[in-house]
Design a protein around this motif. Structure first.
Motif, PDB file in Angstrom:
ATOM      1  N   ALA A  92       0.809  -1.235   0.000  1.00 32.49           N
ATOM      2  CA  ALA A  92       0.000   0.000   0.000  1.00 32.49           C
ATOM      3  C   ALA A  92       0.839   1.280   0.000  1.00 32.49           C
ATOM      4  CB  ALA A  92      -0.968  -0.002   1.190  1.00 32.49           C
ATOM      5  N   LEU A  93       1.819   1.343  -0.879  1.00 32.26           N
ATOM      6  CA  LEU A  93       2.658   2.538  -0.977  1.00 32.26           C
ATOM      7  C   LEU A  93       1.926   3.623  -1.751  1.00 32.26           C
ATOM      8  CD1 LEU A  93       5.914   0.641  -1.948  1.00 32.26           C
ATOM      9  CD2 LEU A  93       5.416   1.692   0.275  1.00 32.26           C
ATOM     10  N   PHE A  94       2.371   4.862  -1.580  1.00 33.00           N
ATOM     11  CA  PHE A  94       1.829   5.954  -2.391  1.00 33.00           C
ATOM     12  C   PHE A  94       2.597   5.988  -3.707  1.00 33.00           C
ATOM     13  CE2 PHE A  94       1.326   7.332   2.086  1.00 33.00           C
ATOM     14  CZ  PHE A  94      -0.055   7.266   2.140  1.00 33.00           C
ATOM     15  N   ASP A  95       1.899   5.667  -4.797  1.00 30.68           N
ATOM     16  CA  ASP A  95       2.566   5.497  -6.092  1.00 30.68           C
ATOM     17  C   ASP A  95       3.188   6.782  -6.633  1.00 30.68           C
ATOM     18  OD1 ASP A  95       1.961   2.843  -6.180  1.00 30.68           O
ATOM     19  OD2 ASP A  95       0.024   3.166  -7.174  1.00 30.68           O
ATOM     20  N   SER A  96       2.613   7.911  -6.241  1.00 35.08           N
ATOM     21  CA  SER A  96       3.103   9.175  -6.799  1.00 35.08           C
ATOM     22  C   SER A  96       4.184   9.814  -5.931  1.00 35.08           C
ATOM     23  CB  SER A  96       1.943  10.150  -6.961  1.00 35.08           C
ATOM     24  OG  SER A  96       1.378  10.382  -5.686  1.00 35.08           O
ATOM     25  N   MET A  97       4.607   9.081  -4.892  1.00 35.91           N
ATOM     26  CA  MET A  97       5.642   9.635  -4.003  1.00 35.91           C
ATOM     27  C   MET A  97       6.900   8.791  -4.088  1.00 35.91           C
ATOM     28  SD  MET A  97       3.763  10.426  -0.435  1.00 35.91           S
ATOM     29  CE  MET A  97       2.213  11.298  -0.333  1.00 35.91           C
ATOM     30  N   SER A  98       8.064   9.447  -3.976  1.00 33.70           N
ATOM     31  CA  SER A  98       9.349   8.741  -3.955  1.00 33.70           C
ATOM     32  C   SER A  98       9.437   7.888  -2.688  1.00 33.70           C
ATOM     33  CB  SER A  98      10.494   9.748  -3.956  1.00 33.70           C
ATOM     34  OG  SER A  98      10.461  10.465  -2.743  1.00 33.70           O
ATOM     35  N   SER A  99      10.447   7.014  -2.640  1.00 33.44           N
ATOM     36  CA  SER A  99      10.692   6.219  -1.433  1.00 33.44           C
ATOM     37  C   SER A  99      10.817   7.145  -0.227  1.00 33.44           C
ATOM     38  CB  SER A  99      11.990   5.421  -1.574  1.00 33.44           C
ATOM     39  OG  SER A  99      11.933   4.594  -2.691  1.00 33.44           O
ATOM     40  N   PHE A 100      11.621   8.193  -0.408  1.00 32.36           N
ATOM     41  CA  PHE A 100      11.841   9.145   0.686  1.00 32.36           C
ATOM     42  C   PHE A 100      10.502   9.690   1.197  1.00 32.36           C
ATOM     43  CE2 PHE A 100      12.437  13.214   2.613  1.00 32.36           C
ATOM     44  CZ  PHE A 100      13.630  13.133   3.299  1.00 32.36           C
ATOM     45  N   GLU A 101       9.663  10.158   0.264  1.00 32.09           N
ATOM     46  CA  GLU A 101       8.401  10.785   0.670  1.00 32.09           C
ATOM     47  C   GLU A 101       7.428   9.782   1.277  1.00 32.09           C
ATOM     48  OE1 GLU A 101       7.524  13.854   1.149  1.00 32.09           O
ATOM     49  OE2 GLU A 101       9.495  14.533   0.498  1.00 32.09           O
ATOM     50  N   ASN A 102       7.480   8.543   0.814  1.00 31.82           N
ATOM     51  CA  ASN A 102       6.631   7.518   1.422  1.00 31.82           C
ATOM     52  C   ASN A 102       6.939   7.355   2.909  1.00 31.82           C
ATOM     53  OD1 ASN A 102       4.595   5.625  -0.039  1.00 31.82           O
ATOM     54  ND2 ASN A 102       6.093   6.173  -1.613  1.00 31.82           N
ATOM     55  N   VAL A 103       8.244   7.331   3.242  1.00 31.31           N
ATOM     56  CA  VAL A 103       8.633   7.152   4.647  1.00 31.31           C
ATOM     57  C   VAL A 103       8.398   8.444   5.441  1.00 31.31           C
ATOM     58  CG1 VAL A 103      10.507   6.517   6.214  1.00 31.31           C
ATOM     59  CG2 VAL A 103      10.314   5.384   3.990  1.00 31.31           C
ATOM     60  N   ALA A 104       8.562   9.572   4.756  1.00 31.47           N
ATOM     61  CA  ALA A 104       8.376  10.869   5.438  1.00 31.47           C
ATOM     62  C   ALA A 104       6.906  11.115   5.784  1.00 31.47           C
ATOM     63  CB  ALA A 104       8.902  12.004   4.561  1.00 31.47           C
ATOM     64  N   PHE A 105       6.012  10.481   5.017  1.00 33.48           N
ATOM     65  CA  PHE A 105       4.580  10.779   5.147  1.00 33.48           C
ATOM     66  C   PHE A 105       4.050  10.688   6.590  1.00 33.48           C
ATOM     67  CE2 PHE A 105       0.061   9.844   4.945  1.00 33.48           C
ATOM     68  CZ  PHE A 105      -0.396  10.890   4.172  1.00 33.48           C
ATOM     69  N   PRO A 106       4.247   9.536   7.284  1.00 34.41           N
ATOM     70  CA  PRO A 106       3.721   9.463   8.656  1.00 34.41           C
ATOM     71  C   PRO A 106       4.377  10.485   9.590  1.00 34.41           C
ATOM     72  CG  PRO A 106       5.019   7.490   8.122  1.00 34.41           C
ATOM     73  CD  PRO A 106       4.835   8.253   6.853  1.00 34.41           C
ATOM     74  N   LEU A 107       5.637  10.839   9.321  1.00 35.07           N
ATOM     75  CA  LEU A 107       6.314  11.832  10.165  1.00 35.07           C
ATOM     76  C   LEU A 107       5.680  13.212   9.957  1.00 35.07           C
ATOM     77  CD1 LEU A 107       9.980  10.654   9.468  1.00 35.07           C
ATOM     78  CD2 LEU A 107       8.599  10.181  11.498  1.00 35.07           C
TER      79      LEU A 107
END
Ligand SMILES: Nc1ncnc2c1ncn2[C@@H]1O[C@H](COP(=O)(O)OP(=O)(O)O)[C@@H](O)[C@H]1O
Ligand SMILES: [Mg+2]
Length: 252
Positions: A92-107
């Motif tokens: 369930a990753l965000f397809d339009s976000m980079s790896s970095f932004e996926n991990v940054a999202f909850p923060l």
């Protein structure tokens, strides 16, 4: 800590007018790795989401860290949910976000960290799962194993005490399956977390579990350690570990 990480007390879950789980009682202890197995459609994902406070029981109570999900107001729920990391099926990753932004999202969503703190935490999480080199890549550029590891990095971001994994090795080849399972075991050792994991694979269950439970026929049966599960005389557990279609255990 005097209460279990998770406790289900006579829980019945009804979804779409159907009882999916009936009168389930189960405790998960701190630091334990509990592995959930069972036929597809049996209610494994529903059981995980119930533990995480996502589904409300029709009957019974679900406690997380000693707190009844039903007694909590929405702000208290969010506070408790922050102790939980979730790795859903298909990551369930965000397809339009980079790896970095996926991990940054909850923060960004759940903390007041500044950009520099976020960057430092994201780098730590990506390094922990061996994805430092992939921080600018988009999900579609990652292999199946890398996607799963990225999902794990994201679930670690908020330092959860309890981590739920929903079939993290689904669709992976045997080598990537092994890499992922070793990663989960190492992270568990490092962070002393409680792990609750669904798997379709008995081999995976035997490798990971302190305790195995089987979901089948709306019940949850504690099969015990890998050794105990393999020698269980419970008819549903026997049928499942031997992989026999015919018997009391109902497949989807
Ligand atoms: N949100 C929902 N609404 C209605 N029925 C659902 C919902 N989620 C799951 N179910 C049903 O509950 C049963 C168990 O589903 P699930 O927990 O996803 O099985 P699995 O063991 O494969 O993870 C299935 O019959 C499914 O159709
Ligand atoms: Mg499922």
């Amino acid at each position: 800590m005097d209460h279990p990480a998770i406790k289900l007390d006579h829980v019945t879950i009804e979804l779409g007018g159907e009882v999916v789980l009936s009168d389930v009682s189960l405790e998960v202890q701190h630091g334990e790795t509990l592995v959930i197995v069972g036929p597809s459609g049996a209610g494994k994902t529903v059981l995980l989401k119930t533990m995480a406070g996502i589904y409300k029981p029709l009957k019974g109570h679900v406690y997380c860290e000693g707190e009844d999900w039903q007694d909590l107001q929405s702000e208290e729920k969010i506070r408790l949910a922050r102790k939980i990391g979730m790795q859903f099926q298909k990551s369930a990753l965000f397809d339009s976000m980079s790896s970095f932004e996926n991990v940054a999202f909850p923060l960004r969503e759940h903390t007041t960290m500044n950009e520099q703190e976020i960057e430092s935490r994201v780098r730590e999480c990506l390094a922990e799962v061996g994805l430092s080199q992939a921080q600018n890549m988009m999900p579609h550029e990652l292999s199946g194993g890398m996607k799963q590891r990225l999902g794990i990095a994201r679930s670690l971001a908020l330092h959860p005490e309890i981590i739920f994994y929903d079939d993290p090795t689904a669709g992976l080849d045997p080598i990537n399956t092994d890499i992922l399972l070793d990663l989960i075991l190492n992270l568990k050792k490092e962070h002393a977390s409680t792990i609750i994991m669904v798997t379709h694979s008995l081999l995976c269950a035997y490798k990971m579990a302190d305790r195995i439970v089987l979901v089948g026929n709306k019940q949850v049966i504690v099969a015990g350690t890998a050794e105990e599960a393999q020698h269980s005389s419970h008819p549903l557990v026997r049928q499942f570990v031997e992989g026999i279609m015919e018997g009391p255990l109902k497949w989807d």
